[in-house]
Design a protein around this motif. Sequence first.
Motif, short mmCIF file in Angstrom:
data_model
loop_
_atom_site.label_atom_id
_atom_site.label_comp_id
_atom_site.label_asym_id
_atom_site.label_seq_id
_atom_site.Cartn_x
_atom_site.Cartn_y
_atom_site.Cartn_z
N ALA A 1 1.03 -0.97 -0.06
CA ALA A 1 -0.36 0.33 0.12
C ALA A 1 1.33 1.26 0.01
CB ALA A 1 -1.34 0.03 1.55
N TYR B 1 -3.26 5.36 0.30
CA TYR B 1 -4.80 5.41 0.14
C TYR B 1 -5.63 4.93 1.96
CZ TYR B 1 -3.22 2.09 -3.56
OH TYR B 1 -2.54 0.59 -3.81
N ARG B 2 -5.97 6.65 1.81
CA ARG B 2 -6.89 6.94 3.37
C ARG B 2 -8.21 5.99 2.99
NH1 ARG B 2 -5.20 11.60 -0.22
NH2 ARG B 2 -3.96 12.81 0.47
N LEU C 1 -8.44 2.81 2.91
CA LEU C 1 -7.80 1.17 3.26
C LEU C 1 -7.36 1.69 4.87
CD1 LEU C 1 -6.93 -1.74 3.72
CD2 LEU C 1 -4.83 -0.71 2.10
N SER D 1 -0.11 11.22 -5.12
CA SER D 1 1.10 10.30 -4.00
C SER D 1 1.66 11.09 -4.05
CB SER D 1 1.71 8.76 -4.45
OG SER D 1 1.54 8.99 -6.31
N ASP E 1 -12.87 -3.56 -7.53
CA ASP E 1 -11.68 -2.78 -8.20
C ASP E 1 -12.16 -2.21 -9.46
OD1 ASP E 1 -11.58 -5.23 -9.11
OD2 ASP E 1 -8.67 -4.95 -7.76
N TYR F 1 -9.27 5.43 -9.50
CA TYR F 1 -8.29 4.68 -9.51
C TYR F 1 -8.31 3.44 -10.17
CZ TYR F 1 -5.74 7.21 -5.07
OH TYR F 1 -5.45 8.00 -4.50
N THR G 1 -6.38 -1.67 -7.32
CA THR G 1 -5.67 -1.67 -6.29
C THR G 1 -6.48 -2.19 -4.67
OG1 THR G 1 -5.98 0.60 -5.86
CG2 THR G 1 -4.23 0.04 -7.15
N GLU H 1 -6.93 0.21 -1.98
CA GLU H 1 -7.32 1.32 -2.07
C GLU H 1 -8.58 1.12 -3.61
OE1 GLU H 1 -8.53 4.81 -0.61
OE2 GLU H 1 -7.50 2.78 0.06
N ARG I 1 -12.32 1.64 -1.54
CA ARG I 1 -13.46 3.14 -2.10
C ARG I 1 -14.79 2.08 -3.08
NH1 ARG I 1 -10.04 7.94 -4.17
NH2 ARG I 1 -8.48 8.17 -2.38
#
Length: 432
Positions: free
Chosen positions: A56, A60-61, A63, A191, A402, A408, A411, A413, A417
């Motif tokens: 990660a 990855y807020r 998660l 990122s 995903d 995104y 992933t 994340e 999401r």
Amino acid sequence: MRIAIIGAGYAGMAAAMELASHGRQVEVFEAGPLPGGRARRVEIDGLALDNGQHMAIGAYRELLRLMALAGVEADAAFARLPMELDVYSGSQRRMRLACPRLPAPWHTLVGLLRAEGLDARARWAAIRTMAMARLQGWRLKQDQSVASWLAAQGQPDILVRCLWEPLTLAALNTPIASASAQVLLNVLRDSLAAERAASDFLLPRSDLSVLFPEAAARYVQARGGQLHCQALVKQVTRTDTGWQLDRGTGDYAQLILALPPHRLGMLAESLPALSQPLAMLANWQWQPIYTVYLQYPAGTRLAKPMLGMVDSCAQWLFDRGQLCGQDGLLAAVISAEGRHEAYTQAELAAVVAEEVARCQPQLPAPLWQRVIAEKRATYACTPDLARPGNATSEPSLWLAGDYTAGPYPATLEGAVRSGVAAAQGVLARTQP
């Protein structure tokens, strides 16, 4: 009101947690023996491994938020390292990029200026490209492949091989010749271009089922929900009183399908609302992820927990002894399609072991090797790919995974999401 979720991967468990946190009664049905989906624990000869070595990043807020909500301490769950890329071609280190602990965007700027293995032209080419992307709001007028975008930016070959291509493969699991430049920019925006901590590498210290799904299951169960493993749902029926599952009991007011996209078709006959999403998925291509585990004698260690490799089948090498306490065990990761797919597993293990020996000649011979292949690990994240949303034409049927629409790629994340978005859709539709 009860809500059923089919699939206990990261998306399904994220949806279950979000619903349980709002007092909804949730039942999750998982065909496998434990939660995690395509990011789960597997056991080989009594050793807990993962079906693919994942990592990660600090961006990855969602998660990290759900892990905290489930009682998982991020500092204990991950080895958090400032972004550092040590990239080898054979035994020669071709590039080293380390972002110092400075406020954004200075951490990226100083990291590029100090990058080893790059001449002044290459350093400024990378800085110029990042600056232009920021000025353009991280948006392209027209999506294109990463390769064509890099060519238009005049990126030198060493930057493409040692920086952009490894980042693209790690984030999008798609070769740069066909990967979406816009989706890569979305990842870079959140990122490298965000606050300094967002670019940190978060390397799991446990297997991927322990990392989040099992903690999420405990959270849901503590609030009256249930997780049913080894419970394959083969049929779903819509009645006047709700949804009925062949593995469930009674009716469910709402249903979330948190299945891999290539498994949605098994329910298509009983769910006409899936016809439109399935039509979108019909021509999608899929990309594999191979993980080659190499067990070395006790005490064998890499200089760092993670190394990059180019001009080889393997692209990343992880030291699970330093990360998970599995002494002498290395995991070599091969993202996306390539020549490695033509090998048998025994041949691929031998090839990768030889590549590791050239990269790290001080290592002894491995004691054994194992290959775990996810042939459909992710969709091919190509330019302008139309992805289905969470909602369907049936107001009480939702999709999570995903692969659904979002900024995104495929992933951890992206999955989390999507699960949260599906759950929030359910909550909006079921407010008293």
